[in-house]
Design a protein around this motif. Structure first.
Motif, mmCIF file in Angstrom:
data_model
loop_
_atom_site.group_PDB
_atom_site.id
_atom_site.type_symbol
_atom_site.label_atom_id
_atom_site.label_comp_id
_atom_site.label_asym_id
_atom_site.label_seq_id
_atom_site.Cartn_x
_atom_site.Cartn_y
_atom_site.Cartn_z
ATOM 1 N N VAL A 113 0.779 -1.282 -0.211
ATOM 2 C CA VAL A 113 -0.290 0.128 -0.191
ATOM 3 C C VAL A 113 1.379 1.299 -0.195
ATOM 4 N N THR A 114 1.705 1.459 0.802
ATOM 5 C CA THR A 114 2.231 2.163 1.046
ATOM 6 C C THR A 114 3.438 3.177 -0.023
ATOM 7 N N ALA B 130 -1.913 1.879 11.024
ATOM 8 C CA ALA B 130 -1.343 2.073 12.790
ATOM 9 C C ALA B 130 -1.952 0.833 13.568
ATOM 10 N N VAL B 131 -3.587 1.040 13.646
ATOM 11 C CA VAL B 131 -4.318 0.731 14.509
ATOM 12 C C VAL B 131 -3.459 -1.072 14.807
ATOM 13 N N VAL C 59 2.212 8.316 11.478
ATOM 14 C CA VAL C 59 2.783 9.802 11.090
ATOM 15 C C VAL C 59 2.845 9.646 9.292
ATOM 16 N N GLY C 60 2.602 8.580 8.666
ATOM 17 C CA GLY C 60 2.053 8.819 7.233
ATOM 18 C C GLY C 60 0.874 9.518 7.080
ATOM 19 N N SER D 216 -4.371 7.698 1.893
ATOM 20 C CA SER D 216 -3.350 7.890 2.588
ATOM 21 C C SER D 216 -3.789 7.721 4.018
ATOM 22 N N GLY D 217 -4.077 8.662 4.671
ATOM 23 C CA GLY D 217 -4.521 9.465 6.082
ATOM 24 C C GLY D 217 -6.214 8.010 5.507
ATOM 25 N N ILE D 218 -7.162 7.706 5.611
ATOM 26 C CA ILE D 218 -6.966 5.671 5.649
ATOM 27 C C ILE D 218 -6.717 5.549 6.103
ATOM 28 N N LEU D 219 -6.124 5.096 4.892
ATOM 29 C CA LEU D 219 -5.133 3.858 4.905
ATOM 30 C C LEU D 219 -4.023 3.247 5.767
#
Length: 233
Positions: free
Chosen positions: A42-43, A148-149, A172-173, A140-143
């Motif tokens: 993804v990233t 992170a969770v 952070v991303g 990015s914000g959502i994925l």
């Protein structure tokens, strides 16, 4: 002597070794590997998209985001190495080595992010978001937040500082993704706040730097301590 060997044995294991049964530990290890692979795919895709935007539109925000995405790929790759050995799922020595590498990467990346943000502030670079960058930022914000969770949850169960650190990097991303949109929206309504994007970059860079320093201070001595356990093994 037996007591000494036993204490040496315990010092080489994470707390998860006493909390989880062998099959449970292996199950969570496989989940950590799957999450890490998913994070890398993804990233990496987001990084390629953001780099493309930065080259085509000369977007500083897109470049900063792409750089952080590459950092996320590297940190997830380190977690992959950490859990690639099934027998080392509870290995404290392997855990601490992974954390030291993550700490070094955090320091290097924080310097790059802060220098880039200061450059943008000094040249009064104005925030600009087009439709493509808007979509990438939202994804990015959502994925990254979801990743992170997941990493935080797995890190807590496996008592893995490396996984938690990787989760922090994903967070952070996610923050950087949303901050691009926030900065552009604020600038649209108040052009006097053009510096918000660069200021957030400096803040994020300093936060990553502080986390990296703390990680190295905590983990370097532990690598040396647990090396004796690895030699014993």
């Amino acid at each position: 002597m037996p007591n000494f060997l036993f204490s040496l044995y315990l010092s080489g294991l994470l707390e998860s070794s006493t909390r989880l049964k062998p099959h449970e530990a292996q199950n969570y290890r496989k989940k950590a590997l799957w999450v890490s692979w998913f994070s890398i795919i993804v990233t990496l895709a987001l990084a390629v998209a953001a780099f493309t935007v930065s080259v085509m539109r000369y977007s500083a925000s897109a470049f900063g985001f792409a750089f952080d995405a590459i950092l996320d790929v590297l940190s997830s790759a380190i977690v992959l190495w950490r859990y690639s050995n099934a027998a080392a799922v509870h290995s404290a020595h392997r855990e601490y080595i992974a954390c030291v590498i993550l700490g070094v990467i955090f320091l290097l990346s924080s310097v790059c992010i802060v220098v880039k943000a200061i450059h943008d502030l000094s040249t009064k670079l104005l925030p600009e978001v087009d439709d493509f960058l808007f979509s990438v930022s939202i994804l990015s914000g959502i994925l990254c937040s979801i990743l992170a969770v997941l990493k935080f949850m797995l890190g807590k169960v496996l008592t893995s500082r490396a996984l938690i650190t990787d989760g922090f990097n994903s967070l952070v991303g996610g923050v950087m993704g949303f901050s691009i949109l926030l900065s552009a929206e604020v600038f649209k309504h108040n052009s006097a706040v053009w510096y918000l994007d660069g200021s957030i970059g400096v803040l994020i860079g300093l936060t990553i730097f502080a986390y990296g320093v703390k990680l190295l201070i905590d983990m370097v001595p532990r690598v040396r301590q647990t090396r004796h356990y690895e030699m014993f093994e």
